[in-house]
Design a protein around this motif. Structure first.
Motif, short mmCIF file in Angstrom:
data_model
loop_
_atom_site.label_atom_id
_atom_site.label_comp_id
_atom_site.label_asym_id
_atom_site.label_seq_id
_atom_site.Cartn_x
_atom_site.Cartn_y
_atom_site.Cartn_z
N THR A 107 0.83 -1.21 0.00
CA THR A 107 0.00 0.00 0.00
C THR A 107 0.86 1.25 0.00
N VAL A 108 1.91 1.24 0.81
CA VAL A 108 2.81 2.40 0.86
C VAL A 108 3.48 2.62 -0.50
N SER A 109 3.94 1.55 -1.12
CA SER A 109 4.62 1.66 -2.42
C SER A 109 3.66 2.15 -3.50
N ILE A 110 2.44 1.66 -3.47
CA ILE A 110 1.45 2.04 -4.47
C ILE A 110 1.17 3.54 -4.42
N TYR A 111 1.05 4.08 -3.20
CA TYR A 111 0.65 5.48 -3.03
C TYR A 111 1.83 6.43 -2.76
N LEU A 112 3.05 5.91 -2.80
CA LEU A 112 4.21 6.78 -2.60
C LEU A 112 4.32 7.89 -3.66
N PRO A 113 3.91 7.66 -4.93
CA PRO A 113 3.94 8.77 -5.90
C PRO A 113 3.14 10.00 -5.49
N VAL A 114 2.20 9.84 -4.56
CA VAL A 114 1.45 10.99 -4.05
C VAL A 114 2.41 11.97 -3.36
N ILE A 115 3.51 11.46 -2.81
CA ILE A 115 4.54 12.30 -2.20
C ILE A 115 5.63 12.64 -3.22
N LEU A 116 6.01 11.64 -4.02
CA LEU A 116 7.13 11.82 -4.95
C LEU A 116 6.83 12.84 -6.05
N SER A 117 5.61 12.81 -6.55
CA SER A 117 5.29 13.72 -7.66
C SER A 117 5.37 15.19 -7.26
N PRO A 118 4.73 15.63 -6.16
CA PRO A 118 4.90 17.03 -5.74
C PRO A 118 6.35 17.40 -5.45
N LEU A 119 7.13 16.44 -4.91
CA LEU A 119 8.54 16.71 -4.66
C LEU A 119 9.28 16.99 -5.96
N LEU A 120 9.01 16.18 -6.98
CA LEU A 120 9.65 16.39 -8.29
C LEU A 120 9.21 17.73 -8.88
#
Length: 604
Positions: A316-329
């Motif tokens: 679950t964490v891996s699936i939704y980690l882009p929710v954090i990664l995308s704004p960071l990028l």
């Protein structure tokens, strides 16, 4: 009457183009329910006969209007061509008929703009943009209806709205590998062709001089602290932050993904490894030690820590980690773009292209979490490094080095690109006559500290790291045989790897224009980006398909593409005040549909 001709010309050109690619049986490869498939670009609204006859009648009406207005030999020739087009349609020679209509559309446009000078090309282009915007709106509406009405397969007959938009985009996809390769080679091509100047005071020399002066003027405007199209800056930047996050949740919504299938191959590897480490380790210190020995410990540690703190499983964490990664990028890209040029539209547009273009779609398809994080930190490190050279700040240099080390810990590949690009740019700066030794000292310090860190991690502590990964890729993946078979490998990578995410022609067309603009600006901060592309060239030419794809994934293509789109926008603004706005709207919808096309099609 002139206004009618302005509108009919782009209608005829676009409609005849669509019918030509339909009538010749052209096909293109694009993603349908996760798989890249060869699909005919057939576009039939009523039936082939009525469609082609309607287009031929548009050509006839246009030629009559021109002849009525001018009564010259060319205008009567236009009538003759339109009659031939109608006759060909009646005789079911559809390809011949539509070719005549397309030729007629271009001839009338040239005649009215360059010969009679009654209409400007900018006005014709404005109406063409309006037509394309209508098609993009229809495509977006199709995806919206698809999501609101139960998730019916979006690629079934009769042709749905989103299918029509996709076929128009992918009708240009045969050019994607060509333009992509030219972009990768562009730095060398510009150097090679630079001495090949036309004869002074000749017409080609004058035209080349005008183009160069225009591009230099665009670069100068971008270096001004401009806030043009302020509402669009906000729209583009807010969309960049929101849309990828919504895409992640959409991927696992019941309508799109009723079986809750995991999207992204790499996510499975992260989950399996973390479960294995947790089950085989006796304490937290051993878990940390196991992670540090890997080539991407920071990414693994973040997933593990969030899982422990939130009581969520690793999947679950891996699936939704882009929710954090995308704004960071997006934050990193915006900050880097703002260090390159002061134009806020450039920074916002770059963020939007990254958030909705090939990088994000490929990252979602492959689950490239570590690369996502590593590249974010590498871009942020580069932005602060540029600022440190501008302010001669050791404090900022230290922050840049720390971020680059974090990038190394997140994923070694972006770090390799960052360091190699910096080395090449520093070498370029050292060989210039009027180089700034102060900047060179800061850059050399940055490079030396990073290399020493990697040496400590990989050679002294014997952990995996960037140079170990680079050595492995060079020794096992790169070969002359790949270069001999470059074209079939590159075509396969473009159309099939990560669902054909890189098969998006507008990005590479505009990136090539942006590279030409960058080549005219002699600044160290732009040299690093150009050298970043050069650093990836050996991997691109000598590597297999997945190495080529990872190369494109780690090159700041969108920083070039955004500049290219602004060149086109500035060219239009000189001739028509509305066309630049229409152009931005078109780009927005084009990329938005690209993200939707991939997001909705990813799961089974």
């Amino acid at each position: 009457m002139k206004k009618i001709i302005e509108v009919l010309c782009p209608i005829l050109i676009l409609s005849s183009y669509l019918k030509i690619i339909s009538s010749i049986g052209a096909a293109s490869i694009f993603m349908i329910r996760r798989w890249s498939m060869l699909k005919p670009l057939s576009i039939v609204f009523v039936d082939e006969f009525i469609d082609c006859l309607a287009v031929a009648f548009i050509a006839f009406i246009l030629s009559i209007l021109v002849a009525y207005k001018h009564r010259t030999f060319p205008s009567f020739l236009f009538i003759f061509l339109s009659i031939l087009s109608i006759a060909s349609s009646i005789l079911t020679f559809y390809q011949y008929s539509m070719s005549l209509s397309l030729i007629l559309g271009f001839l009338v446009s040239i005649y009215m703009t360059l010969v009679k000078r009654e209409i400007t090309l900018a006005l014709i282009f404005r109406w063409l943009l309006v037509l394309l915007i209508i098609l993009e709106v229809l495509g977006f509406s199709g995806w919206l209806l698809y999501l609101l009405h139960g998730g019916v397969n979006p690629y079934t007959e009769p042709i749905p709205l989103q299918d029509l938009e996709a076929k128009i985009v992918y009708s240009l996809s045969p050019l994607t590998p060509v333009i992509m390769t030219i972009f990768m080679l562009s730095t060398f091509l510009i150097v090679v062709t630079k001495p090949l100047k036309p004869i002074e005071e000749s017409r080609p020399a004058e035209q080349l001089g005008r183009v160069k002066a225009f591009l230099e003027d665009v670069a100068e405007k971008m270096n001004e602290n401009a806030d043009r199209y302020y509402p669009w800056n906000l729209v583009l930047l807010s969309s960049s932050l929101i849309l990828p996050v919504l895409a992640v949740f959409l991927l696992y919504s019941p309508i799109v993904n009723p079986s809750n299938m995991t999207v992204g191959v790499d996510i499975v590897y992260y989950v399996n490894y973390l479960n294995q480490v947790r089950d085989s380790s006796e304490n937290s210190l051993e878990i940390l030690s196991n992670m540090l020995s890997r080539d991407r410990p920071l990414t693994l540690l973040i997933i593990y820590s969030i899982s422990i703190l939130s009581s969520l499983d690793f999947k679950t964490v891996s699936i939704y980690l882009p929710v954090i990664l995308s704004p960071l990028l997006i934050f990193s890209i915006y900050y880097l773009a703002s260090r390159l040029f002061k134009d806020k539209l450039y920074s916002s547009l770059t963020c939007f292209l990254t958030a909705t273009g090939p990088f994000t779609t490929a990252s979602l398809y492959g689950g490239f979490l570590a690369n996502w994080l590593g590249l974010s930190l590498a871009y942020l490190s580069l932005a602060i490094l540029i600022k440190s050279t501008e302010q001669n700040s050791v404090r900022l240099l230290t922050a840049s080095i720390l971020l680059s080390i974090l990038s190394h810990l997140a994923h070694p590949v972006p770090w390799n690109f960052l360091i190699l690009a910096t080395i090449l740019a520093a070498a370029l700066l050292a060989f210039r006559r009027h180089n700034d030794r102060r900047i060179l000292k800061l850059i050399v310090t940055f490079i030396v500290v990073n290399i020493l860190y990697d040496f400590l991690k990989t050679r002294v502590l014997s952990f995996s790291g960037a140079t170990v990964v680079a050595q492995s890729i060079i020794s096992t993946e790169l070969s002359i045989n790949n270069m001999v078979n470059f074209w079939p490998i590159n075509v396969f990578m473009t159309y099939f790897h990560v669902g054909g995410a890189f098969n998006f022609p507008p990005t590479y067309f505009s990136a090539l224009i942006g590279m030409i603009l960058f080549s005219l600006v002699k600044q160290f901060k732009l040299d690093i980006l150009k050298m970043w592309v050069v650093a990836g060239l050996p991997l691109y030419l000598l590597g297999p398909d997945y190495v080529q794809a990872r190369t494109l994934q780690n090159i700041p293509v969108d920083l070039f593409a955004s500049a290219g789109f602004l060149v086109i926008s500035d060219y239009l603004s000189v001739r028509d005040k509305f066309s630049p706005i229409f152009f931005i709207v078109f780009i927005y919808l084009l990329y938005l549909n690209n993200l939707l096309r991939f997001t909705v099609n990813l799961p089974f």
